[in-house]
Design a protein around this motif. Structure first.
Motif, PDB file in Angstrom:
ATOM      1  N   LEU A   7       0.850  -1.211  -0.057  1.00 28.14           N
ATOM      2  CA  LEU A   7       0.020  -0.035   0.034  1.00 28.14           C
ATOM      3  C   LEU A   7       0.885   1.196  -0.152  1.00 28.14           C
ATOM      4  CD1 LEU A   7      -2.717   1.401   0.469  1.00 28.14           C
ATOM      5  CD2 LEU A   7      -2.288   1.423   2.898  1.00 28.14           C
ATOM      6  N   VAL A   8       0.609   2.130  -0.755  1.00 32.56           N
ATOM      7  CA  VAL A   8       1.353   3.335  -0.859  1.00 32.56           C
ATOM      8  C   VAL A   8       0.548   4.548  -0.799  1.00 32.56           C
ATOM      9  CG1 VAL A   8       2.920   4.794  -2.497  1.00 32.56           C
ATOM     10  CG2 VAL A   8       2.770   2.559  -2.459  1.00 32.56           C
ATOM     11  N   THR A   9       0.684   5.448   0.214  1.00 33.30           N
ATOM     12  CA  THR A   9       0.140   6.357   0.423  1.00 33.30           C
ATOM     13  C   THR A   9       0.819   7.959  -0.136  1.00 33.30           C
ATOM     14  OG1 THR A   9       0.888   7.271   2.637  1.00 33.30           O
ATOM     15  CG2 THR A   9      -0.705   5.696   2.551  1.00 33.30           C
ATOM     16  N   GLY A  10       0.071   8.828  -0.529  1.00 36.05           N
ATOM     17  CA  GLY A  10       0.949   9.841  -1.233  1.00 36.05           C
ATOM     18  C   GLY A  10       1.393   9.601  -2.427  1.00 36.05           C
ATOM     19  N   ALA A  11       0.723   8.548  -3.228  1.00 38.97           N
ATOM     20  CA  ALA A  11       1.199   7.955  -4.402  1.00 38.97           C
ATOM     21  C   ALA A  11       1.336   8.899  -5.640  1.00 38.97           C
ATOM     22  CB  ALA A  11       0.457   6.560  -4.728  1.00 38.97           C
ATOM     23  N   SER A  12       0.240   9.952  -5.464  1.00 32.45           N
ATOM     24  CA  SER A  12      -0.018  10.954  -6.742  1.00 32.45           C
ATOM     25  C   SER A  12       1.457  11.981  -6.718  1.00 32.45           C
ATOM     26  CB  SER A  12      -0.970  11.620  -6.702  1.00 32.45           C
ATOM     27  OG  SER A  12      -1.192  12.206  -5.493  1.00 32.45           O
ATOM     28  N   GLY A  13       2.047  11.771  -5.640  1.00 33.84           N
ATOM     29  CA  GLY A  13       3.179  13.003  -5.400  1.00 33.84           C
ATOM     30  C   GLY A  13       4.614  12.532  -6.137  1.00 33.84           C
ATOM     31  N   PHE A  14       5.571  13.403  -6.398  1.00 35.66           N
ATOM     32  CA  PHE A  14       6.640  13.296  -7.063  1.00 35.66           C
ATOM     33  C   PHE A  14       7.291  12.113  -6.471  1.00 35.66           C
ATOM     34  CE2 PHE A  14      11.364  14.445  -6.274  1.00 35.66           C
ATOM     35  CZ  PHE A  14      11.581  14.042  -7.486  1.00 35.66           C
ATOM     36  N   ILE A  15       7.660  11.714  -5.389  1.00 33.03           N
ATOM     37  CA  ILE A  15       8.319  10.522  -4.918  1.00 33.03           C
ATOM     38  C   ILE A  15       7.373   9.267  -5.033  1.00 33.03           C
ATOM     39  CG2 ILE A  15       9.363   9.369  -2.816  1.00 33.03           C
ATOM     40  CD1 ILE A  15      10.034  12.352  -1.685  1.00 33.03           C
ATOM     41  N   GLY A  16       6.045   9.362  -4.816  1.00 28.33           N
ATOM     42  CA  GLY A  16       5.118   8.375  -4.741  1.00 28.33           C
ATOM     43  C   GLY A  16       5.101   7.775  -6.140  1.00 28.33           C
ATOM     44  N   VAL A  17       4.777   8.663  -7.016  1.00 22.55           N
ATOM     45  CA  VAL A  17       4.946   8.004  -8.523  1.00 22.55           C
ATOM     46  C   VAL A  17       6.160   7.246  -8.887  1.00 22.55           C
ATOM     47  CG1 VAL A  17       5.018   8.946 -11.065  1.00 22.55           C
ATOM     48  CG2 VAL A  17       3.459   9.899  -9.244  1.00 22.55           C
ATOM     49  N   HIS A  18       7.164   7.787  -8.656  1.00 20.08           N
ATOM     50  CA  HIS A  18       8.414   7.017  -8.752  1.00 20.08           C
ATOM     51  C   HIS A  18       8.374   5.643  -8.120  1.00 20.08           C
ATOM     52  CE1 HIS A  18      11.252   9.750 -11.165  1.00 20.08           C
ATOM     53  NE2 HIS A  18      10.379  10.768 -10.459  1.00 20.08           N
ATOM     54  N   LEU A  19       8.216   5.733  -6.881  1.00 17.01           N
ATOM     55  CA  LEU A  19       8.125   4.334  -6.059  1.00 17.01           C
ATOM     56  C   LEU A  19       7.095   3.375  -6.341  1.00 17.01           C
ATOM     57  CD1 LEU A  19       8.784   2.712  -3.374  1.00 17.01           C
ATOM     58  CD2 LEU A  19       6.941   3.729  -2.113  1.00 17.01           C
ATOM     59  N   VAL A  20       6.005   3.849  -6.998  1.00 14.39           N
ATOM     60  CA  VAL A  20       4.898   2.854  -7.627  1.00 14.39           C
ATOM     61  C   VAL A  20       5.392   2.267  -8.791  1.00 14.39           C
ATOM     62  CG1 VAL A  20       2.698   2.632  -8.579  1.00 14.39           C
ATOM     63  CG2 VAL A  20       2.839   3.924  -6.544  1.00 14.39           C
ATOM     64  N   GLU A  21       6.096   3.193  -9.620  1.00 15.79           N
ATOM     65  CA  GLU A  21       6.664   2.503 -10.947  1.00 15.79           C
ATOM     66  C   GLU A  21       7.662   1.664 -10.552  1.00 15.79           C
ATOM     67  OE1 GLU A  21       5.598   2.717 -13.779  1.00 15.79           O
ATOM     68  OE2 GLU A  21       4.207   4.655 -13.756  1.00 15.79           O
ATOM     69  N   ARG A  22       8.488   1.631  -9.434  1.00 20.60           N
ATOM     70  CA  ARG A  22       9.456   0.866  -9.147  1.00 20.60           C
ATOM     71  C   ARG A  22       9.054  -0.367  -8.705  1.00 20.60           C
ATOM     72  NH1 ARG A  22      14.757   1.403  -7.548  1.00 20.60           N
ATOM     73  NH2 ARG A  22      15.827  -0.637  -7.013  1.00 20.60           N
ATOM     74  N   LEU A  23       8.085  -0.385  -7.899  1.00 21.20           N
ATOM     75  CA  LEU A  23       7.408  -1.285  -7.297  1.00 21.20           C
ATOM     76  C   LEU A  23       6.766  -2.366  -8.462  1.00 21.20           C
ATOM     77  CD1 LEU A  23       5.706   0.038  -4.148  1.00 21.20           C
ATOM     78  CD2 LEU A  23       7.726  -1.771  -4.164  1.00 21.20           C
ATOM     79  N   LEU A  24       6.084  -1.710  -9.180  1.00 23.52           N
ATOM     80  CA  LEU A  24       5.386  -2.416 -10.362  1.00 23.52           C
ATOM     81  C   LEU A  24       6.211  -2.926 -11.636  1.00 23.52           C
ATOM     82  CD1 LEU A  24       2.671   0.212 -11.383  1.00 23.52           C
ATOM     83  CD2 LEU A  24       2.305  -1.926 -10.253  1.00 23.52           C
ATOM     84  N   SER A  25       7.612  -2.458 -11.565  1.00 27.19           N
ATOM     85  CA  SER A  25       8.612  -3.070 -12.578  1.00 27.19           C
ATOM     86  C   SER A  25       8.921  -4.412 -11.839  1.00 27.19           C
ATOM     87  CB  SER A  25       9.526  -2.128 -12.622  1.00 27.19           C
ATOM     88  OG  SER A  25      10.321  -1.968 -11.530  1.00 27.19           O
ATOM     89  N   GLY A  26       8.824  -4.478 -10.480  1.00 25.60           N
ATOM     90  CA  GLY A  26       9.554  -5.462  -9.615  1.00 25.60           C
ATOM     91  C   GLY A  26       8.351  -6.734  -9.491  1.00 25.60           C
ATOM     92  N   GLY A  27       7.184  -6.404 -10.019  1.00 28.49           N
ATOM     93  CA  GLY A  27       6.218  -7.381  -9.933  1.00 28.49           C
ATOM     94  C   GLY A  27       5.332  -7.261  -8.682  1.00 28.49           C
ATOM     95  N   THR A  28       5.462  -6.132  -8.037  1.00 27.83           N
ATOM     96  CA  THR A  28       4.630  -5.942  -6.717  1.00 27.83           C
ATOM     97  C   THR A  28       3.018  -5.446  -7.230  1.00 27.83           C
ATOM     98  OG1 THR A  28       6.443  -5.205  -5.352  1.00 27.83           O
ATOM     99  CG2 THR A  28       4.441  -4.610  -4.515  1.00 27.83           C
ATOM    100  N   ARG A  29       2.009  -6.264  -6.125  1.00 32.47           N
ATOM    101  CA  ARG A  29       0.862  -5.641  -6.480  1.00 32.47           C
ATOM    102  C   ARG A  29       0.614  -4.441  -5.614  1.00 32.47           C
ATOM    103  NH1 ARG A  29      -0.002 -11.119  -4.957  1.00 32.47           N
ATOM    104  NH2 ARG A  29      -1.001 -10.522  -3.292  1.00 32.47           N
TER     105      ARG A  29
END
Length: 312
Positions: A7-29
């Motif tokens: 679960l990522v909070t603040g996902a629409s922010g600068f750091i959040g967008v980068h984190l979500v993309e990195r998690l997705l690239s690693g196969g995380t739901r």
């Protein structure tokens, strides 16, 4: 091993967008918790679970968050923008929301990685590197509320035996920053060969490239898997660079005339501090993390991406 689900909070922010993309690239739901008014990347809609939330109380969160996750990456905060100074909102988001998430993690037996900020530290009386034991801010709303939120979340995690890591991020920069921030404002103006109004640039800060910050967060989560308990770490380089240095480096990268940098055209903000540079020693010793991207390299990468984005 990647996180199974997060679960990522603040996902629409600068750091959040980068984190979500990195998690997705690693196969995380990935599940993202955002305000109903937040804009998220269009290509997320079929790749992540989006939960719109405007009630960040514990009761509201428990009604919304039904399915447990493995890790909570808590990046949401209120007060980053200078005009966001509603004290009730600051307490609700920076303190109450953080405390509620830790209690949920305790129920789920989940881990929590919380993004803190260098603004939590009191301005030092000398030019010493700030360590995790340095005095915390007591006189400014945003810094004090973030410090209070981090301390409260740490205490709840400790009392409930929840694995928790607080990462105090220093001056994060890179492509994707909000348009009002220094880097995108410089790139936008200098690309048009327009004069860019900025402050005197005397503030000395610790600039950390976004990719290095995301790596620190993922390593912190891995550390949580291996060791329980709580920890607080600076995500910093230990290298002091002034805002003037940063702006001049952007101008050199863009082959722009130095005269286009309008130093002193904008007043210093009340929250600006003359010196805030962090020691990365504890994070290096605990995680083996150290910044992989220097300032010149990071600015070149960010400018290249920003110029492509702004040209669309």
């Amino acid at each position: 091993m990647p996180v199974a689900n997060a679960l990522v909070t603040g996902a629409s922010g600068f750091i959040g967008v980068h984190l979500v993309e990195r998690l997705l690239s690693g196969g995380t739901r990935v599940t993202v918790l955002v305000r109903s008014s937040s804009e998220i990347p269009k290509d997320w809609h079929d790749r992540v679970t989006v939960l719109a939330c405007d009630d960040f109380s514990e009761r509201g969160l428990r009604q919304l968050l039904r399915a447990p996750v493995e890790t909570v990456f808590h990046l949401a905060a209120y007060g980053v923008r200078p005009n966001h100074r509603d004290v009730d909102e600051m307490l609700a988001i920076n303190v109450g929301f953080s405390a509620a998430l830790v209690r949920l993690c305790a129920d789920w037996r989940a881990r929590m990685i919380m993004a803190g900020t260098f603004s939590e530290y009191r301005s030092p009386s000398s030019r010493d590197l700030l360590t995790e034991a340095s005095p915390l801010e007591q006189g400014k709303l945003y810094g004090s509320s973030k410090a209070a939120g981090g301390l409260m979340a740490s205490a709840i995690a400790n009392s409930s035996d929840t694995a928790f890591r607080l990462l105090r991020l220093f001056k994060v920069y890179g492509a994707g920053e909000a348009s009002h921030r220094l880097l995108p404002a410089l790139v936008s103006g200098l690309a048009k060969r327009e004069r860019v109004a900025i402050s005197a640039g005397t503030q000395v800060l610790d600039f950390v490239y976004i990719d290095d910050v995301i790596e620190a967060m993922l390593r912190a989560d891995m550390h949580c898997r291996e060791k329980s308990g709580i920890a607080t770490w600076n995500v910093a380089t230990g290298r002091a660079r002034s805002v003037r240095d940063f702006a001049e480096c952007v101008a050199v990268t863009m082959n722009a005339e130095p005269s286009l940098l309008g130093f002193g055209a904008v007043d210093m903000r009340k929250d600006d501090e003359p010196w805030l540079v962090g020691s990365p020693d504890l994070l290096r010793s605990e995680l083996g993390w150290q910044p992989a991207v220097g300032l010149d390299e990071g600015i070149r990468a960010a400018v290249a991406t920003l110029r492509t984005t702004q040209a669309r």
